[in-house]
Design a protein around this motif. Sequence first.
Motif, mmCIF file in Angstrom:
data_model
loop_
_atom_site.group_PDB
_atom_site.id
_atom_site.type_symbol
_atom_site.label_atom_id
_atom_site.label_comp_id
_atom_site.label_asym_id
_atom_site.label_seq_id
_atom_site.Cartn_x
_atom_site.Cartn_y
_atom_site.Cartn_z
ATOM 1 N N VAL A 256 0.834 -1.203 0.000
ATOM 2 C CA VAL A 256 0.000 0.000 0.000
ATOM 3 C C VAL A 256 0.870 1.256 0.000
ATOM 4 N N LEU A 257 1.957 1.253 0.757
ATOM 5 C CA LEU A 257 2.848 2.403 0.781
ATOM 6 C C LEU A 257 3.486 2.632 -0.588
ATOM 7 N N ALA A 258 3.763 1.546 -1.309
ATOM 8 C CA ALA A 258 4.283 1.683 -2.675
ATOM 9 C C ALA A 258 3.213 2.247 -3.597
ATOM 10 N N MET A 259 1.981 1.776 -3.448
ATOM 11 C CA MET A 259 0.877 2.307 -4.246
ATOM 12 C C MET A 259 0.707 3.809 -4.032
ATOM 13 N N ARG A 264 8.420 8.085 3.187
ATOM 14 C CA ARG A 264 8.729 8.562 4.536
ATOM 15 C C ARG A 264 7.518 8.419 5.452
ATOM 16 N N PRO A 265 7.734 8.180 6.736
ATOM 17 C CA PRO A 265 6.606 8.116 7.682
ATOM 18 C C PRO A 265 5.876 9.452 7.750
ATOM 19 N N LEU A 307 0.843 7.302 9.560
ATOM 20 C CA LEU A 307 1.107 6.197 8.647
ATOM 21 C C LEU A 307 2.604 5.967 8.566
ATOM 22 N N PRO A 308 3.021 4.701 8.480
ATOM 23 C CA PRO A 308 4.453 4.441 8.308
ATOM 24 C C PRO A 308 4.892 4.772 6.885
ATOM 25 N N GLY A 309 6.171 4.666 6.641
ATOM 26 C CA GLY A 309 6.723 4.842 5.314
ATOM 27 C C GLY A 309 7.526 3.618 4.921
ATOM 28 N N LEU A 310 7.873 3.522 3.658
ATOM 29 C CA LEU A 310 8.673 2.389 3.215
ATOM 30 C C LEU A 310 10.021 2.339 3.921
#
Length: 468
Positions: A256-259, A264-265, A307-310
Amino acid sequence: MSETILPVLLARFQFAFTVSFHFIFPAFTIGLASYLMVLEALWLKTGKGVYANLYRYWMKIFAVVFGMGVVSGIVMSYQFGTNWSVFSEKAGPIIGPLLAYEVLTAFFLEAGFLGVMLFGINKVGKVAHFIATLMVALGTLISATWIISVNSWMQTPSGFMLNAQGQFVPAGSWFHIIFSPSFPYRLVHTVIAAYLTTALAVGGVGAWHLLRDRTNLGVRKMFSMAMWMVAILAPIQILAGDQHGLNTLEHQPAKVLAMEGDYRPSPDGAPLVLFGFPSNKDAKVHAKVEIPHIGSLILKHDPTAALPGLTDFPRSEWPPVPIVFWSFRIMVGLGFAMLGLGLWSLFARYRKRLYSTPWLHRAAMVMGPAGFVAVIAGWVTTEVGRQPYTIYGHFLTAQSHSPLATPAVAASLAAFMLVYFATFGAGVYYMLKLMKRAPERHEPEPPNVPQRAAGITPASGIEPIPAE
């Protein structure tokens, strides 16, 4: 490039190529089989010849699409033994039975009734023929259910353990394997996508013919039914996609973070990145256009939710963000375009101009292939976003491939591309020729069709054209 990396990339590209060809055919047959079932039910209920003519028209196209889907699916399955033999060995105790269940239920059901459906319209009773159509439609849905179950288990594996040989085997009941955490969301999203794909294709064909002849009752009925489906299903699909995204965030957050392009968080709420150019190299989306806090509002239903980040995950677990980022936007963009088309059709219907708005017809014709593009974009998002894993979190793609040399994989890939483009190109060309011909106005009814609707005669099978 490393001698160990290149064969894996070629094998992945080959599988992606063959699956992309294969996926568009079941996406069409699932919806088209149900559409044929509805047409025949309306024909039997009302006796109106327009439904009989539309049934015959789309049944010919269904036969071509179904044949191409079966052939492409059989060919694709051989790659499990050629290019992905290690995966087959490790996951076979779970994947094998699920695929066998599809054959024993869906494939046998379709094969048993397909001949009656295609060739028995004048040879069996009308109720028996409708049951055959119903069974084929049911078979396509059962087939989708098993395939989605397999894919969902690979995305969110559950109910398994590793044996002494390192194989994935059931740990107790099969219930948790079949109904993995992402299965219901993925199944609903995929089936609705198939229905939307069919509705857009049918609507595009109807629009093409409406621009040439607005008086053909079959064309008008075809276009009207398709636009109803788009108007009803497009908003439902957006809601289903939202729920699927929330489930994916829970079980596959890196995807989801890639989408979203969130490297970054975001402790105070994540923005919604509309466009940009992601780069895994420097963990940044260049030239991005974003709306503050909307990302958290969509993913957490709270604009200030963290939200977290990659960067919170090991770099080795990052998927290829640029591919996932753009395929997701193609899918979502087309989804909202479908919603716009559906709303436009409702407005035209309200004004009694559904059949006399050329720009609506041109838009529907342009959107005709949009469903196919959207399902491929969605598949790319799902599968590339799962990388670097074949079985998410447990088995890497780099561990799954067969010990093949680069020339062997390259040769088979070239052969697949040559044969697929030639064979399926010819099939698509023939299908488009069938679509180019409008539904017949004076096609006679089969002898077992009731002739009780007003305005229908056995010789014509057509009705007076109603007002819009």
